[in-house]
Design a protein around this motif. Structure first.
Motif, mmCIF file in Angstrom:
data_model
loop_
_atom_site.group_PDB
_atom_site.id
_atom_site.type_symbol
_atom_site.label_atom_id
_atom_site.label_comp_id
_atom_site.label_asym_id
_atom_site.label_seq_id
_atom_site.Cartn_x
_atom_site.Cartn_y
_atom_site.Cartn_z
ATOM 1 N N LEU A 153 21.092 -12.326 -0.732
ATOM 2 C CA LEU A 153 20.300 -13.549 -0.926
ATOM 3 C C LEU A 153 18.867 -13.241 -1.357
ATOM 4 C CD1 LEU A 153 21.450 -15.645 2.166
ATOM 5 C CD2 LEU A 153 22.001 -16.079 -0.247
ATOM 6 N N MET A 154 18.252 -12.225 -0.754
ATOM 7 C CA MET A 154 16.861 -11.884 -1.074
ATOM 8 C C MET A 154 16.754 -11.089 -2.366
ATOM 9 S SD MET A 154 15.296 -13.365 1.419
ATOM 10 C CE MET A 154 13.646 -12.795 1.189
ATOM 11 N N GLY A 155 17.711 -10.221 -2.620
ATOM 12 C CA GLY A 155 17.725 -9.451 -3.864
ATOM 13 C C GLY A 155 17.260 -8.016 -3.699
ATOM 14 N N PRO A 156 17.780 -7.134 -4.579
ATOM 15 C CA PRO A 156 17.482 -5.712 -4.466
ATOM 16 C C PRO A 156 16.277 -5.228 -5.265
ATOM 17 C CG PRO A 156 19.191 -6.033 -6.086
ATOM 18 C CD PRO A 156 18.859 -7.395 -5.524
ATOM 19 N N SER A 157 15.674 -6.090 -6.093
ATOM 20 C CA SER A 157 14.642 -5.544 -6.977
ATOM 21 C C SER A 157 13.530 -6.538 -7.279
ATOM 22 C CB SER A 157 15.265 -5.040 -8.282
ATOM 23 O OG SER A 157 15.886 -6.097 -8.964
ATOM 24 N N LEU A 158 12.408 -5.972 -7.726
ATOM 25 C CA LEU A 158 11.240 -6.729 -8.171
ATOM 26 C C LEU A 158 10.730 -6.111 -9.470
ATOM 27 C CD1 LEU A 158 9.137 -6.899 -4.866
ATOM 28 C CD2 LEU A 158 10.443 -8.779 -5.886
ATOM 29 N N THR A 159 10.265 -6.933 -10.380
ATOM 30 C CA THR A 159 9.553 -6.459 -11.557
ATOM 31 C C THR A 159 8.160 -7.074 -11.497
ATOM 32 O OG1 THR A 159 11.594 -6.291 -12.835
ATOM 33 C CG2 THR A 159 9.521 -6.340 -14.076
ATOM 34 N N LEU A 160 7.144 -6.205 -11.449
ATOM 35 C CA LEU A 160 5.777 -6.635 -11.197
ATOM 36 C C LEU A 160 4.863 -6.236 -12.354
ATOM 37 C CD1 LEU A 160 5.738 -5.315 -7.540
ATOM 38 C CD2 LEU A 160 6.080 -7.688 -8.260
ATOM 39 N N PRO A 161 3.904 -7.091 -12.714
ATOM 40 C CA PRO A 161 2.965 -6.744 -13.773
ATOM 41 C C PRO A 161 1.934 -5.724 -13.309
ATOM 42 C CG PRO A 161 2.395 -8.870 -12.837
ATOM 43 C CD PRO A 161 3.674 -8.427 -12.167
ATOM 44 N N VAL A 162 1.520 -4.880 -14.239
ATOM 45 C CA VAL A 162 0.473 -3.890 -13.989
ATOM 46 C C VAL A 162 -0.638 -4.138 -15.002
ATOM 47 C CG1 VAL A 162 -0.090 -1.419 -13.971
ATOM 48 C CG2 VAL A 162 2.145 -2.196 -13.151
ATOM 49 N N GLY A 163 -1.867 -4.120 -14.537
ATOM 50 C CA GLY A 163 -3.007 -4.296 -15.421
ATOM 51 C C GLY A 163 -4.218 -3.547 -14.917
ATOM 52 N N ASP A 164 -4.876 -2.876 -15.817
ATOM 53 C CA ASP A 164 -6.114 -2.166 -15.481
ATOM 54 C C ASP A 164 -5.966 -1.228 -14.282
ATOM 55 O OD1 ASP A 164 -7.451 -3.407 -17.620
ATOM 56 O OD2 ASP A 164 -7.822 -5.185 -16.388
ATOM 57 N N GLY A 165 -4.861 -0.500 -14.238
ATOM 58 C CA GLY A 165 -4.671 0.542 -13.240
ATOM 59 C C GLY A 165 -4.204 0.096 -11.873
ATOM 60 N N ARG A 166 -3.740 -1.157 -11.755
ATOM 61 C CA ARG A 166 -3.260 -1.634 -10.444
ATOM 62 C C ARG A 166 -2.216 -2.717 -10.661
ATOM 63 N NH1 ARG A 166 -5.339 -6.482 -9.456
ATOM 64 N NH2 ARG A 166 -7.163 -7.160 -10.593
ATOM 65 N N LEU A 167 -1.521 -3.056 -9.589
ATOM 66 C CA LEU A 167 -0.595 -4.177 -9.672
ATOM 67 C C LEU A 167 -1.390 -5.456 -9.917
ATOM 68 C CD1 LEU A 167 1.915 -3.457 -6.753
ATOM 69 C CD2 LEU A 167 2.241 -3.085 -9.199
ATOM 70 N N ALA A 168 -0.943 -6.269 -10.843
ATOM 71 C CA ALA A 168 -1.630 -7.520 -11.184
ATOM 72 C C ALA A 168 -0.982 -8.662 -10.405
ATOM 73 C CB ALA A 168 -1.562 -7.761 -12.698
ATOM 74 N N ARG B 196 0.825 -1.219 0.000
ATOM 75 C CA ARG B 196 0.000 0.000 0.000
ATOM 76 C C ARG B 196 0.852 1.258 0.000
ATOM 77 N NH1 ARG B 196 -4.219 -2.219 4.220
ATOM 78 N NH2 ARG B 196 -5.566 -3.378 2.806
ATOM 79 N N GLU B 197 1.951 1.222 0.736
ATOM 80 C CA GLU B 197 2.835 2.382 0.781
ATOM 81 C C GLU B 197 3.429 2.664 -0.600
ATOM 82 O OE1 GLU B 197 6.533 4.039 3.543
ATOM 83 O OE2 GLU B 197 5.660 2.074 3.976
ATOM 84 N N VAL B 198 3.818 1.598 -1.303
ATOM 85 C CA VAL B 198 4.390 1.748 -2.647
ATOM 86 C C VAL B 198 3.336 2.221 -3.634
ATOM 87 C CG1 VAL B 198 5.388 0.477 -4.594
ATOM 88 C CG2 VAL B 198 6.272 0.101 -2.283
ATOM 89 N N THR B 199 2.202 1.557 -3.685
ATOM 90 C CA THR B 199 1.184 1.932 -4.670
ATOM 91 C C THR B 199 0.602 3.315 -4.372
ATOM 92 O OG1 THR B 199 -0.533 0.703 -3.476
ATOM 93 C CG2 THR B 199 0.600 -0.446 -5.272
ATOM 94 N N GLY B 200 0.513 3.675 -3.104
ATOM 95 C CA GLY B 200 0.012 4.995 -2.742
ATOM 96 C C GLY B 200 0.916 6.125 -3.209
ATOM 97 N N ALA B 201 2.191 5.823 -3.383
ATOM 98 C CA ALA B 201 3.152 6.837 -3.835
ATOM 99 C C ALA B 201 3.253 6.904 -5.359
ATOM 100 C CB ALA B 201 4.527 6.532 -3.244
ATOM 101 N N LEU B 202 2.484 6.076 -6.042
ATOM 102 C CA LEU B 202 2.525 6.031 -7.510
ATOM 103 C C LEU B 202 1.132 6.220 -8.103
ATOM 104 C CD1 LEU B 202 4.949 2.999 -7.896
ATOM 105 C CD2 LEU B 202 5.463 5.384 -8.471
ATOM 106 N N PRO B 203 0.585 7.433 -8.069
ATOM 107 C CA PRO B 203 -0.755 7.652 -8.617
ATOM 108 C C PRO B 203 -0.836 7.341 -10.117
ATOM 109 C CG PRO B 203 0.307 9.748 -8.098
ATOM 110 C CD PRO B 203 1.187 8.663 -7.545
ATOM 111 N N GLU B 204 0.294 7.346 -10.816
ATOM 112 C CA GLU B 204 0.295 7.053 -12.253
ATOM 113 C C GLU B 204 -0.147 5.623 -12.561
ATOM 114 O OE1 GLU B 204 3.546 10.015 -11.284
ATOM 115 O OE2 GLU B 204 2.934 8.066 -10.496
ATOM 116 N N LEU B 205 -0.072 4.733 -11.582
ATOM 117 C CA LEU B 205 -0.528 3.353 -11.781
ATOM 118 C C LEU B 205 -1.960 3.314 -12.319
ATOM 119 C CD1 LEU B 205 0.646 1.300 -8.669
ATOM 120 C CD2 LEU B 205 1.136 0.781 -11.054
ATOM 121 N N ALA B 206 -2.793 4.213 -11.830
ATOM 122 C CA ALA B 206 -4.207 4.224 -12.208
ATOM 123 C C ALA B 206 -4.414 4.397 -13.710
ATOM 124 C CB ALA B 206 -4.938 5.325 -11.447
#
Length: 138
Positions: A95-110, A21-31
């Protein structure tokens, strides 16, 4: 459409913290993105990101238990100037990694129903953490 922004996550204690929620709330462009990708990269070497269970806090506690058992602080580390938790934090972050690549669909994280973004804080007091978010899509 391309957007890149640095996000600052609030300081948290050591552990695995749900920050979706903190991440998506900081990215209004997702919509405005019908189809695309969001890449998140943490700008630190003693914390990491992962994607996992978003419902039960027990899962996050078990991640922390495993990480501390896998990379204990009481080994004879050479890099100790920043405290006993520093070198283990670097190893856990690798071990855990520094990054994630996540799909976006219809204005939100998929994401799957039970998936959420974790900030994996490997220091006792790591402070606020910065993420570089790159969003692209149409």
């Amino acid at each position: 459409m391309w957007t890149r922004r640095e996000l600052t996550l609030q300081a948290r204690p050591r552990g695995f913290h749900l920050v979706t929620r903190e991440v998506t709330g900081a990215l209004p462009e997702l919509a405005g993105v019908r189809i695309g990708l969001l890449h998140l990269h943490i700008l630190h070497t003693s914390a990491s990101l992962t994607l996992n269970e978003n419902a039960s806090p027990d899962v996050r506690d078990d991640f922390e238990t495993w990480a501390n058992a896998a990379v204990p602080e009481d080994l004879p580390w050479t890099h100790t100037l920043e405290g006993a938790d520093d070198m283990p934090a670097h190893i856990k972050a690798s071990l855990m990694g520094p990054s994630l690549t996540l799909p976006v669909g219809d204005g939100r994280l998929a994401l799957g129903t039970w998936q959420g973004i974790y900030l994996c804080e490997h220091r006792d007091r790591g402070g606020a953490r910065s993420l570089l978010a790159t969003l692209w899509g149409e």
